[in-house]
Write a protein that holds these residues in place. Structure first.
Motif, mmCIF file in Angstrom:
data_model
loop_
_atom_site.group_PDB
_atom_site.id
_atom_site.type_symbol
_atom_site.label_atom_id
_atom_site.label_comp_id
_atom_site.label_asym_id
_atom_site.label_seq_id
_atom_site.Cartn_x
_atom_site.Cartn_y
_atom_site.Cartn_z
ATOM 1 N N ILE A 349 65.150 69.349 40.806
ATOM 2 C CA ILE A 349 64.334 68.145 41.052
ATOM 3 C C ILE A 349 63.187 68.148 40.043
ATOM 4 C CG2 ILE A 349 62.865 66.935 42.715
ATOM 5 C CD1 ILE A 349 64.565 68.106 44.956
ATOM 6 N N ILE A 350 63.091 67.060 39.305
ATOM 7 C CA ILE A 350 62.003 66.909 38.324
ATOM 8 C C ILE A 350 60.968 65.988 38.954
ATOM 9 C CG2 ILE A 350 61.466 65.988 36.005
ATOM 10 C CD1 ILE A 350 63.435 68.248 35.876
ATOM 11 N N THR A 351 59.703 66.375 38.890
ATOM 12 C CA THR A 351 58.694 65.479 39.473
ATOM 13 C C THR A 351 57.889 64.784 38.375
ATOM 14 O OG1 THR A 351 57.092 67.259 39.680
ATOM 15 C CG2 THR A 351 58.458 66.809 41.596
ATOM 16 N N VAL A 352 57.497 63.556 38.698
ATOM 17 C CA VAL A 352 56.723 62.752 37.746
ATOM 18 C C VAL A 352 55.532 62.147 38.490
ATOM 19 C CG1 VAL A 352 58.630 62.121 36.197
ATOM 20 C CG2 VAL A 352 58.275 60.780 38.263
ATOM 21 N N GLY A 353 54.520 61.703 37.721
ATOM 22 C CA GLY A 353 53.360 61.058 38.345
ATOM 23 C C GLY A 353 53.766 59.696 38.898
ATOM 24 N N LYS A 354 54.430 58.914 38.057
ATOM 25 C CA LYS A 354 54.877 57.566 38.463
ATOM 26 C C LYS A 354 56.381 57.479 38.258
ATOM 27 C CE LYS A 354 50.926 54.681 37.616
ATOM 28 N NZ LYS A 354 50.296 53.807 36.665
ATOM 29 N N ILE A 355 57.050 56.789 39.154
ATOM 30 C CA ILE A 355 58.518 56.741 39.117
ATOM 31 C C ILE A 355 59.035 56.112 37.806
ATOM 32 C CG2 ILE A 355 59.006 54.526 40.308
ATOM 33 C CD1 ILE A 355 60.582 57.872 41.242
ATOM 34 N N GLU A 356 58.237 55.215 37.210
ATOM 35 C CA GLU A 356 58.659 54.555 35.955
ATOM 36 C C GLU A 356 58.898 55.569 34.836
ATOM 37 O OE1 GLU A 356 56.094 53.732 37.770
ATOM 38 O OE2 GLU A 356 56.395 51.641 38.367
ATOM 39 N N GLU A 357 58.321 56.773 34.982
ATOM 40 C CA GLU A 357 58.511 57.796 33.934
ATOM 41 C C GLU A 357 59.963 58.271 33.867
ATOM 42 O OE1 GLU A 357 55.463 60.946 34.209
ATOM 43 O OE2 GLU A 357 54.225 59.433 35.208
ATOM 44 N N CYS A 358 60.744 57.918 34.882
ATOM 45 C CA CYS A 358 62.152 58.360 34.894
ATOM 46 C C CYS A 358 62.909 57.837 33.673
ATOM 47 C CB CYS A 358 62.858 57.920 36.175
ATOM 48 S SG CYS A 358 63.153 56.145 36.292
ATOM 49 N N TYR A 359 62.540 56.639 33.197
ATOM 50 C CA TYR A 359 63.318 56.030 32.111
ATOM 51 C C TYR A 359 63.262 56.873 30.839
ATOM 52 C CZ TYR A 359 63.286 52.140 35.343
ATOM 53 O OH TYR A 359 63.434 51.373 36.465
ATOM 54 N N LYS A 360 62.062 57.443 30.582
ATOM 55 C CA LYS A 360 61.897 58.255 29.371
ATOM 56 C C LYS A 360 62.752 59.521 29.485
ATOM 57 C CE LYS A 360 58.232 59.955 26.517
ATOM 58 N NZ LYS A 360 56.932 60.550 26.641
ATOM 59 N N ILE A 361 62.763 60.119 30.684
ATOM 60 C CA ILE A 361 63.539 61.364 30.875
ATOM 61 C C ILE A 361 65.031 61.076 30.720
ATOM 62 C CG2 ILE A 361 64.134 63.191 32.536
ATOM 63 C CD1 ILE A 361 61.322 62.801 33.738
ATOM 64 N N ILE A 362 65.492 59.998 31.353
ATOM 65 C CA ILE A 362 66.931 59.677 31.296
ATOM 66 C C ILE A 362 67.338 59.356 29.853
ATOM 67 C CG2 ILE A 362 68.724 58.057 32.085
ATOM 68 C CD1 ILE A 362 67.070 57.777 34.714
ATOM 69 N N ALA A 363 66.480 58.603 29.160
ATOM 70 C CA ALA A 363 66.822 58.201 27.782
ATOM 71 C C ALA A 363 66.768 59.376 26.806
ATOM 72 C CB ALA A 363 65.878 57.093 27.328
ATOM 73 N N SER A 364 66.104 60.474 27.212
ATOM 74 C CA SER A 364 66.016 61.626 26.302
ATOM 75 C C SER A 364 67.316 62.430 26.291
ATOM 76 C CB SER A 364 64.842 62.529 26.712
ATOM 77 O OG SER A 364 65.168 63.194 27.925
ATOM 78 N N LYS A 365 68.234 62.113 27.185
ATOM 79 C CA LYS A 365 69.508 62.849 27.269
ATOM 80 C C LYS A 365 70.659 61.911 26.891
ATOM 81 C CE LYS A 365 67.587 65.455 31.096
ATOM 82 N NZ LYS A 365 66.958 66.445 30.200
ATOM 83 N N PRO A 366 71.836 62.490 26.563
ATOM 84 C CA PRO A 366 72.979 61.623 26.270
ATOM 85 C C PRO A 366 73.275 60.689 27.448
ATOM 86 C CG PRO A 366 73.479 63.901 25.714
ATOM 87 C CD PRO A 366 72.163 63.919 26.422
#
Ligand SMILES: NC(=O)c1ccc[n+]([C@@H]2O[C@H](COP(=O)([O-])OP(=O)(O)OC[C@H]3O[C@@H](n4cnc5c(N)ncnc54)[C@H](O)[C@@H]3O)[C@@H](O)[C@H]2O)c1
Length: 479
Positions: A349-366
């Motif tokens: 489980i990866i935690t972020v300050g704001k849920i919108e940060e998920c897009y950057k994490i997902i886009a950093s992977k294939p």
């Protein structure tokens, strides 16, 4: 299997294909009915083979494999007539007067290569499409699930027309012998590494491919949702999905720092209600397929970057190849568990300050094969669907897009190319032949030499469907 044996198999099937036998509606129906019979007359043997290969619980063997194959057969049998019908299309002024249609024709002799995790489903599901489309097929099951591979070879030899459908069991040497042959399509399910081998072999003969690969499927969990339902649904396709050995299992979760402890508690609570206090003893969870995968999985947990991040589980039993459901909180992004596809019962489980940060994490992977979002926010759903590139998406559940036969199933980018299921399976194994029919009427002098300016204006107007321009050219007006 030697090179010569492989050549012999393909030559035999090519002769059958050329005879035209597999193109008839009746042949296709008879073979689909034969596959259906396997699921109804031999379901117990399939359950036993899946138990021998994966200790797969009977419930999962039926729900995730046998019922899926029988449903796909039934729907192909019901819709085949419609699928085979030429599809009429409107014609334009450019070809007037004419009629046009798209005719689906079989490709020829195709190769289906499958993975070990759903060894019954992933072998027969694409074959249903190949047969429905009127092809000859070679199936290469996975040697890593040997009981299911042997059963498929036995049952297919017994039930189907072996002059058109063959099973070749084996491992890398057999694969190499098969891949050296000329195919009209290769449908491959498995890892990206072998996908590259398949693609480069196919390139030698310009053979089209479908690659059904894997990747890290993200699951984003928003705040203010029903965490109990979300936890149960996550578990149902993580641990109850073949112990996480599923290409569309949630690979990792992203949630906010605030939400994470509540989510972990909810998952723990539901895991205990499903598998009891000692999940290693539960009969309701598959084992890890083999020692190599077991070592890979425990190796991921031994990584210094993650070993102190386990908040639940972590136990394993090598003698039974079982690993307990394991949750890891706040693992570092550069750990192996976050950089390779887990394909097992570990859930970071990866935690972020704001849920919108998920897009950057997902886009950093294939690009993943699947992506999931749990939310009550409609705007967030729209944003997720528009921002996240993935093979498929399910909102507020896991993997259900895979079960819907009217949706195409396949990857994008590194998670694969092409798709199947329902009519998409038929299309994956068909060539869409354009057929345009005319009579001897409708001659247009402007097509032919000697060329003249009015002829050019006339042709321009025809190709653009511009009736007014056509009249102008006809009457000799220039713009
Ligand atoms: N997209 C999907 O539908 C889907 C479904 C299941 C699994 N997967 C993916 O498959 C992967 C796991 O499956 P796997 O381990 O069975 O895949 P794999 O690639 O190791 O094996 C698949 C097939 O390739 C053959 N093979 C293995 N090594 C080979 C080599 N060196 N040369 C030629 N052929 C070789 C095997 O005999 C087997 O039939 C995961 O990444 C998972 O996500 C995808």
């Amino acid at each position: 299997m030697s090179q010569v044996d492989a050549e012999g198999v393909v030559d035999g099937l090519r002769r059958t294909y050329i005879s035209g036998k597999t193109k008839s509606y009746e042949w296709r129906v008879s073979q689909l009915k034969a596959l259906l019979k396997i699921t109804t007359h031999h379901d117990k043997e399939v359950v036993e083979a899946l138990r021998a290969d994966l200790k797969k619980p009977e419930h999962e063997a039926y729900v995730h494999e046998i019922f899926m194959v029988s449903n796909a057969c039934k729907s192909a049998l019901k819709e085949l007539h419609q699928w085979m019908k030429p599809q009429k299309v409107k014609t334009s002024l450019a070809t007037y007067p004419s009629s046009a249609e798209i005719v689906s024709e079989p490709l020829g002799v195709v190769l289906v290569i499958t993975a070990w995790n759903y060894p019954f489903l992933l072998a027969l599901d694409p074959m249903i499409g190949a047969i429905a489309a009127g092809n000859c097929v070679v199936l290469k099951p996975s040697e890593i699930a040997p009981a299911t591979s042997a059963l498929l070879a036995k049952l297919l030899n017994q039930y189907v027309d072996t002059s058109a459908i063959r099973v070749v069991e084996g491992a890398v040497p057999e694969m190499q012998a098969l891949l050296d042959q000329r195919w009209d399509k290769i449908f491959y399910t498995g890892s990206s590494k072998v996908g590259q081998i398949v693609l480069s072999s196919a390139a030698k003969h310009l053979t089209p491919v479908v690659l059904e690969l894997g990747g890290k499927c993200p699951t984003v969990v928003d705040a203010n949702i029903d965490l109990k339902v979300a936890a149960r649904r996550i578990i149902s396709w993580k641990w109850s999905g073949n112990s996480g050995q599923t290409c569309i299992s949630p690979d990792y979760i992203i949630t906010t720092e605030e939400n994470a402890p509540k989510l972990v508690d909810a998952i723990k609570c539901e895991l205990e209600s499903f598998y009891g206090k000692d999940p290693l003893k539960s009969q309701d969870m598959s084992s890890i397929i083999n020692e190599r995968q077991f070592e890979r999985m425990t190796g991921l947990l031994d990584d210094k970057k993650v070993s102190d991040k386990i908040v639940y589980g972590g136990q394993s039993d090598k003698s039974n190849l079982k690993i307990a459901p394991t949750i890891l909180l706040d693992v570092s992004e550069d750990s192996s568990v976050m950089s390779e596809e887990i394909f097992g019962p570990l859930l970071p489980i990866i935690t972020v300050g704001k849920i919108e940060e998920c897009y950057k994490i997902i886009a950093s992977k294939p690009k993943p094969l699947a992506a999931y979002l749990f939310t009550n926010d409609k705007k967030r759903t729209e944003e997720f669907v528009s921002n996240v590139s993935a093979g498929g998406i399910t909102i507020n559940d896991i993997a259900l897009h895979f079960l819907e036969p009217r949706l195409p199933f396949g990857g994008v980018g590194e998670s694969g190319m092409g798709s199947y299921h329902g009519k998409f399976s038929f299309d994956a194994f068909s060539h869409k032949k354009s057929v345009l029919k005319r009579s001897f009427g409708g001659e247009v002098a402007a097509r032919y030499p000697p060329y003249a300016p009015w002829k050019l204006h006339f042709m321009e107007a025809i190709l653009q469907g511009d009736i007014f321009g056509l009249l102008k050219a006809w009457l000799g007006w220039s713009s």
